[in-house]
Write a protein that holds these residues in place. Sequence first.
Motif, mmCIF file in Angstrom:
data_model
loop_
_atom_site.group_PDB
_atom_site.id
_atom_site.type_symbol
_atom_site.label_atom_id
_atom_site.label_comp_id
_atom_site.label_asym_id
_atom_site.label_seq_id
_atom_site.Cartn_x
_atom_site.Cartn_y
_atom_site.Cartn_z
ATOM 1 N N GLU A 213 13.504 50.284 50.213
ATOM 2 C CA GLU A 213 13.012 48.934 50.530
ATOM 3 C C GLU A 213 11.658 49.004 51.250
ATOM 4 N N ILE A 214 11.513 49.967 52.165
ATOM 5 C CA ILE A 214 10.228 50.079 52.892
ATOM 6 C C ILE A 214 9.131 50.539 51.917
ATOM 7 N N CYS A 215 9.492 51.461 51.023
ATOM 8 C CA CYS A 215 8.490 51.929 50.044
ATOM 9 C C CYS A 215 8.052 50.781 49.130
ATOM 10 N N ARG A 216 9.010 49.939 48.746
ATOM 11 C CA ARG A 216 8.663 48.807 47.869
ATOM 12 C C ARG A 216 7.725 47.836 48.593
ATOM 13 N N LEU A 217 8.085 47.512 49.830
ATOM 14 C CA LEU A 217 7.262 46.614 50.648
ATOM 15 C C LEU A 217 5.831 47.154 50.745
ATOM 16 N N ALA A 218 5.707 48.447 51.004
ATOM 17 C CA ALA A 218 4.387 49.058 51.164
ATOM 18 C C ALA A 218 3.616 49.032 49.839
ATOM 19 N N ARG A 219 4.323 49.380 48.768
ATOM 20 C CA ARG A 219 3.652 49.441 47.457
ATOM 21 C C ARG A 219 3.081 48.079 47.073
ATOM 22 N N GLU A 220 3.844 47.031 47.351
ATOM 23 C CA GLU A 220 3.381 45.671 47.015
ATOM 24 C C GLU A 220 2.082 45.318 47.741
ATOM 25 N N ARG A 221 1.849 46.011 48.872
ATOM 26 C CA ARG A 221 0.643 45.714 49.656
ATOM 27 C C ARG A 221 -0.404 46.824 49.565
ATOM 28 N N GLY A 222 -0.210 47.746 48.638
ATOM 29 C CA GLY A 222 -1.201 48.823 48.451
ATOM 30 C C GLY A 222 -1.233 49.825 49.588
ATOM 31 N N ILE A 223 -0.096 49.966 50.298
ATOM 32 C CA ILE A 223 -0.016 50.894 51.450
ATOM 33 C C ILE A 223 0.705 52.173 50.999
ATOM 34 N N LEU A 224 0.185 53.322 51.408
ATOM 35 C CA LEU A 224 0.825 54.598 51.049
ATOM 36 C C LEU A 224 2.031 54.872 51.944
ATOM 37 N N THR A 225 3.050 55.570 51.405
ATOM 38 C CA THR A 225 4.241 55.886 52.199
ATOM 39 C C THR A 225 4.521 57.384 52.220
ATOM 40 N N LEU A 226 4.808 57.880 53.418
ATOM 41 C CA LEU A 226 5.330 59.246 53.577
ATOM 42 C C LEU A 226 6.751 59.123 54.111
ATOM 43 N N VAL A 227 7.706 59.629 53.342
ATOM 44 C CA VAL A 227 9.098 59.643 53.800
ATOM 45 C C VAL A 227 9.421 61.076 54.220
ATOM 46 N N ASP A 228 9.720 61.250 55.505
ATOM 47 C CA ASP A 228 10.114 62.564 56.005
ATOM 48 C C ASP A 228 11.583 62.771 55.639
ATOM 49 N N GLY A 229 11.807 63.682 54.700
ATOM 50 C CA GLY A 229 13.162 63.895 54.187
ATOM 51 C C GLY A 229 13.836 65.132 54.754
ATOM 52 N N ALA A 230 13.351 65.635 55.901
ATOM 53 C CA ALA A 230 13.936 66.863 56.465
ATOM 54 C C ALA A 230 15.448 66.744 56.625
ATOM 55 N N GLN A 231 15.916 65.523 56.945
ATOM 56 C CA GLN A 231 17.357 65.364 57.201
ATOM 57 C C GLN A 231 18.109 64.748 56.018
ATOM 58 N N THR A 232 17.442 64.543 54.899
ATOM 59 C CA THR A 232 18.196 64.032 53.735
ATOM 60 C C THR A 232 18.142 64.967 52.529
ATOM 61 N N PHE A 233 17.079 65.764 52.433
ATOM 62 C CA PHE A 233 16.943 66.704 51.322
ATOM 63 C C PHE A 233 18.053 67.762 51.421
ATOM 64 N N GLY A 234 18.947 67.793 50.416
ATOM 65 C CA GLY A 234 20.057 68.756 50.445
ATOM 66 C C GLY A 234 21.314 68.195 51.089
ATOM 67 N N LEU A 235 21.201 67.015 51.703
ATOM 68 C CA LEU A 235 22.389 66.336 52.236
ATOM 69 C C LEU A 235 22.726 65.143 51.351
ATOM 70 N N MET A 236 21.774 64.232 51.207
ATOM 71 C CA MET A 236 22.029 63.065 50.364
ATOM 72 C C MET A 236 21.625 63.385 48.932
ATOM 73 N N ASP A 237 22.218 62.661 48.009
ATOM 74 C CA ASP A 237 21.867 62.836 46.603
ATOM 75 C C ASP A 237 20.598 62.012 46.332
ATOM 76 N N VAL A 238 19.488 62.512 46.869
ATOM 77 C CA VAL A 238 18.225 61.751 46.877
ATOM 78 C C VAL A 238 17.661 61.595 45.456
ATOM 79 N N ASP A 239 17.233 60.379 45.143
ATOM 80 C CA ASP A 239 16.625 60.110 43.841
ATOM 81 C C ASP A 239 15.237 59.501 44.083
ATOM 82 N N LEU A 240 14.212 60.340 43.999
ATOM 83 C CA LEU A 240 12.865 59.849 44.306
ATOM 84 C C LEU A 240 12.340 58.917 43.226
ATOM 85 N N SER A 241 12.893 59.019 42.008
ATOM 86 C CA SER A 241 12.429 58.105 40.947
ATOM 87 C C SER A 241 12.866 56.680 41.280
#
Length: 421
Positions: A213-241
Amino acid sequence: MNRREFARLLAIGGAAPFVSPTVTWARPADLPPTPSSPDEKFWTAVRDQFVMPKDLAMFNAANLCPSSAPVLETMYRLTKDMDQDPSFDNRAKLGDGREQTRKLLAEFLRVTPEDIIITRNTSESNNLVSTGIELKPGDEVLLTADNHPSNHTAWQEKAKRYGFIVKDVPVPNPHPGFEHYVDAFRKMITPQTKVISFTHLTSTVGDLFPAKEICRLARERGILTLVDGAQTFGLMDVDLSDMQPDFYSGSAHKWPCGPKENGVLYINKSAQSKIWASIFSAYPGRVGVSRTFEGFGQRDEPAMMAFGEALTFQTKIGRALIEKRSRELTQALVAGLKKIDGVKIWTSPDPSRSVAVLSFQPGNLDVRKLSLALYQKDRIGCATRGGQDRPGIRLSPHFYNTMADVDRTVAAIKKYMASGV
Ligand SMILES: Cc1ncc(COP(=O)(O)O)c(C=O)c1O
């Protein structure tokens, strides 16, 4: 590339044959196939793939995870092969292996290899972004107050040099819910906001942020997003697409249970023209953005290939299942801790607001003494948080923990809460 092809590549080593890959770490049996409804017996067989002594219950995945025996064996075998014959000719196959790891990373995160850089850790990935984006005086960067220093101090220090402004979105406790944060970001965005950088799951008290949701909000306004995934990569079934960040970072040695000093930076195709590479040297990657962003000089390619083996290991068990299991272990810990008088849990028990990083304050007990007693007397590994801001003990269970570990941990904390440390 499927698992079998990767295993074959590791086994035959491309052009030159590997020399006597003899070391194995003793374990009762190899990893069994995942049953349709995995029970405690299956998870015990998963635990058996790790070389930690049986009596040690490690609840510190948010900091550092053990590597499984197959990962250690891969690393040892490839390192030995390289050191037995360090010629360019023998090492050529390691370059192939590194690209296979890139493919596995892309599959794991559901993106394409052209968008993947294999870095050394999340810290490096985050800093490649904060250094690489061109920001000028007056530009604004929005952070969450609970970002790790590599995604907080890093922006603040670069703001001093380049003159841009850093603002923090406050992080109240208890977790106020996804809508609160989307709203909080929306309200703090101005025409000067150029970047939003936040932690997917915080390492402090395990708050889950609404990344998509935050990435969508940012994209709509032309803002770049960095998501720090240190605590989700390998824990959650992350889908970046699905999440569609511009940048996502992670470390191999945390939840993926990979080797130390390996990491990932995903750069969305749409953002690749908006960031400069920071390090230029020899030996970049072979495809896409890795050709310009991954020239870090000589690398530990056996470790990079062992990183691929770690991803394969988790994929074999099932990534969604690993997330489910870690959540179940966490919920069991929450249920046990809730019954102990004087324990204050900082982490939201709501599964839509947390995953498997659990923090609590054990009454008036000294957390360092408690953590030491848990380790020395009960063989339980955890992390502590001192200071005034949500202090306490952090437990981060993963798929190598068993329900017996959970019961043992709750019982030990109950005992110290009753008798002191
Ligand atoms: C949210 C977060 N980001 C970044 C990092 C840094 O990870 P590393 O030390 O692997 O670079 C950590 C480490 O705990 C973390 O929790």
